[in-house]
Write an enzyme that holds these catalytic residues in place. Structure first.
Site, PDB file in Angstrom:
ATOM      1  N   ASP A 103      26.331  54.516   0.473  1.00  0.00           N
ATOM      2  CA  ASP A 103      26.101  56.043   0.498  1.00  0.00           C
ATOM      3  C   ASP A 103      26.983  56.885  -0.369  1.00  0.00           C
ATOM      4  O   ASP A 103      28.435  56.548  -0.454  1.00  0.00           O
ATOM      5  CB  ASP A 103      25.874  56.784   1.588  1.00  0.00           C
ATOM      6  CG  ASP A 103      26.998  56.661   2.642  1.00  0.00           C
ATOM      7  OD1 ASP A 103      27.457  55.527   2.652  1.00  0.00           O
ATOM      8  OD2 ASP A 103      27.176  57.470   3.590  1.00  0.00           O
ATOM      9  N   GLU A 169      27.348  55.459   5.668  1.00  0.00           N
ATOM     10  CA  GLU A 169      28.961  55.279   6.327  1.00  0.00           C
ATOM     11  C   GLU A 169      29.607  56.503   6.595  1.00  0.00           C
ATOM     12  O   GLU A 169      30.177  56.865   7.578  1.00  0.00           O
ATOM     13  CB  GLU A 169      29.579  54.392   5.304  1.00  0.00           C
ATOM     14  CG  GLU A 169      31.100  54.096   6.074  1.00  0.00           C
ATOM     15  CD  GLU A 169      32.071  54.974   6.156  1.00  0.00           C
ATOM     16  OE1 GLU A 169      33.002  55.089   6.983  1.00  0.00           O
ATOM     17  OE2 GLU A 169      31.916  55.924   4.924  1.00  0.00           O
ATOM     18  N   GLU A 170      29.068  57.441   5.692  1.00  0.00           N
ATOM     19  CA  GLU A 170      29.665  59.091   5.742  1.00  0.00           C
ATOM     20  C   GLU A 170      29.137  59.798   6.664  1.00  0.00           C
ATOM     21  O   GLU A 170      29.386  60.792   7.271  1.00  0.00           O
ATOM     22  CB  GLU A 170      29.457  59.712   4.542  1.00  0.00           C
ATOM     23  CG  GLU A 170      30.295  58.813   3.208  1.00  0.00           C
ATOM     24  CD  GLU A 170      31.674  58.907   3.266  1.00  0.00           C
ATOM     25  OE1 GLU A 170      32.275  59.411   4.064  1.00  0.00           O
ATOM     26  OE2 GLU A 170      32.352  58.247   2.353  1.00  0.00           O
ATOM     27  N   HIS A 403      37.052  61.785  -1.833  1.00  0.00           N
ATOM     28  CA  HIS A 403      36.101  62.611  -1.243  1.00  0.00           C
ATOM     29  C   HIS A 403      36.402  64.191  -2.146  1.00  0.00           C
ATOM     30  O   HIS A 403      36.118  65.201  -1.631  1.00  0.00           O
ATOM     31  CB  HIS A 403      36.222  63.038  -0.018  1.00  0.00           C
ATOM     32  CG  HIS A 403      35.727  61.777   1.059  1.00  0.00           C
ATOM     33  ND1 HIS A 403      35.107  62.470   2.273  1.00  0.00           N
ATOM     34  CD2 HIS A 403      35.666  60.522   0.966  1.00  0.00           C
ATOM     35  CE1 HIS A 403      34.759  61.154   2.828  1.00  0.00           C
ATOM     36  NE2 HIS A 403      35.026  60.378   1.931  1.00  0.00           N
TER      37      HIS A 403
END
Length: 432
Positions: A103, A169-170, A403
């Site tokens: 993702d 995963e996020e 990020h």
């Protein structure tokens, strides 16, 4: 020095074991070198067309097509968009799982890459770009490469290999389940039952080509807490007529920090409590009835994690009571400790040296980031490691963080990751 001796001892201890033939290892490392261009090409495609958590439809289809072309057994739709490929060697041996997360993030990319993402979406009611701002695109490409090379060398392998391409995963969108917990719930570690799992993470803030690891707690558990303080509303000019939840909250915040500085054995493992939000009041001259704070807890040891949770509840509750207020504490366990099994780590640490050379393998201190790979490690022994991908001309301390819109990784970092995953897999499957 201790780190180097640790690795040398491990390397020496493996010379007498039943590891895979050195000719096969040399051949596999050469194949990885030859495949580098294709792996970069795959990464660029995935980077250009990123998808958010639980929405990795195109990415999953891209992976599925590749795995089917390799002749693997393929399962799709696991945890919404997850893909699993199965390589059966026909020889007795362990079942080894290899995992990559797929993702992207709700981040608008800010660079001049020819394959930069132009994708947009609505996230939490706001228009935003979509970007692989954490390197998951490289993880997918690396594992695609690992699968291709291992299939080519099937006759030299033992056991079974599961290639797990994981969504979210996020973290899944609000109101949805997803990620590693849902994959585990849906049986990804069963049929056949996985004996060990390996994973990696590219780091754009680590020296190019450097591989880093730590036995036991490597990345932190990530827990969220909310504390609601209820007092008694009053006029700001006469605070003695009420119970000020804002003042009580301030005292609680200070008390939380003493849990870390005075009540936690930091020589064992580090820990962090951070208050990230505090909300109270509606007007300058009104002492409100309630105040609420929220934050995160990071720990590396399950026992310490439990103790800190208990101390947060006790500290908040008793401070509030001492002022005539009431505190309600809610703690949500989000992600457990990324815990590298000590036995597995000892077995494969020398494999990292084979992949990139002793000078490029380092043993690190705990990392306060969190990783949902930990949910797999709760069920089976696992090993997780970092791969550096900071461009040589950039100071890693000044490189754009993960990020963020400016996140950048040097694609030359993928080859060391590819080699490391191959060596770890080959060596483990041939352990006596």
């Amino acid at each position: 020095m201790k780190s180097i001796l640790f690795l040398l001892l491990i390397v020496g201890s493996f010379t007498a074991t039943g590891q895979v033939n050195e000719k096969v290892q040399t051949k596999v490392l050469a194949q990885a070198q030859q495949l580098e261009g294709k792996v970069i090409e795959w990464r660029r495609h995935i980077h250009q067309y990123p998808e958010l958590s639980n929405r990795e439809f195109k990415t999953g289809a891209y992976v599925e097509k590749h795995l089917r072309a390799l002749g693997l057994e393929v399962q799709t739709g696991i945890a919404h968009t997850g893909v699993v490929g199965l390589l059966k060697t026909g020889k007795p041996g362990p079942v080894i799982a290899l995992r990559a997360d797929m993702d992207a993030l709700p981040v608008t990319e800010r660079n001049n890459l020819p394959f930069a993402s132009k994708e947009t979406t609505t996230f939490n009611g706001q228009e935003t770009g979509v970007m692989h701002a954490c390197g998951h695109d490289s993880h997918v490409a690396i594992l695609m490469g690992v699968a291709e090379i291992l299939v080519k060398n099937k006759t030299s392998l033992r056991g079974t290999i599961k290639f797990i391409f994981q969504p979210a995963e996020e973290g899944p969108p609000a109101g949805e389940k997803g990620g590693a917990p849902l994959m585990v719930e849906e049986g990804v570690l069963e049929n056949p039952k996985v004996d060990v799992i390996f994973g990696l993470h590219i780091q754009g803030i680590r020296k190019l080509g450097q591989i880093a690891f730590k036995p036991n707690g490597m990345m932190a558990s990530s827990d969220w807490f909310t504390i609601k303080v209820t007092g008694k509303q009053a006029h700001g000019a006469a605070p003695w007529l009420g119970v000020d939840p804002i003042v009580v909250s301030a005292q609680i915040i200070n008390g939380l920090q003493t849990i870390i500085s005075r009540q936690t054995q930091l020589t064992k493992e580090p820990a962090v409590i951070s208050v990230g939000m505090i909300n109270a009041g509606i007007r300058q001259n009104i002492i409100p009835e309630t105040a609420e704070m929220s934050g995160t807890i990071r720990t590396f040891d399950p026992a310490m994690q439990k103790e800190i949770h208990e101390k947060i509840k006790r500290t908040a509750t008793l401070i509030a009571e001492s002022a005539g207020a009431k505190a309600e504490v809610e703690i949500i366990n989000k992600t457990p400790v990324t815990f590298n099994d000590a036995v597995v780590t000892e077995k494969v640490a020398s494999s990292l040296v084979k992949a990139v050379g002793e000078q490029n393998v380092v043993r690190i201190s705990p990392d306060t980031g969190a990783e949902d790979f930990a949910f797999f490690q709760q069920k089976v022994p696992g090993f997780f490691f970092f791969v550096g991908a900071c461009p040589p001309e950039v100071d890693p301390a000044k490189a754009p963080s993960h990020h963020t819109p400016d996140f950048m990784m040097d694609e030359r970092g993928m080859l060391p990751g590819l080699k490391a995953m191959l060596m770890v897999t080959l060596d483990y499957m041939h352990q006596p």
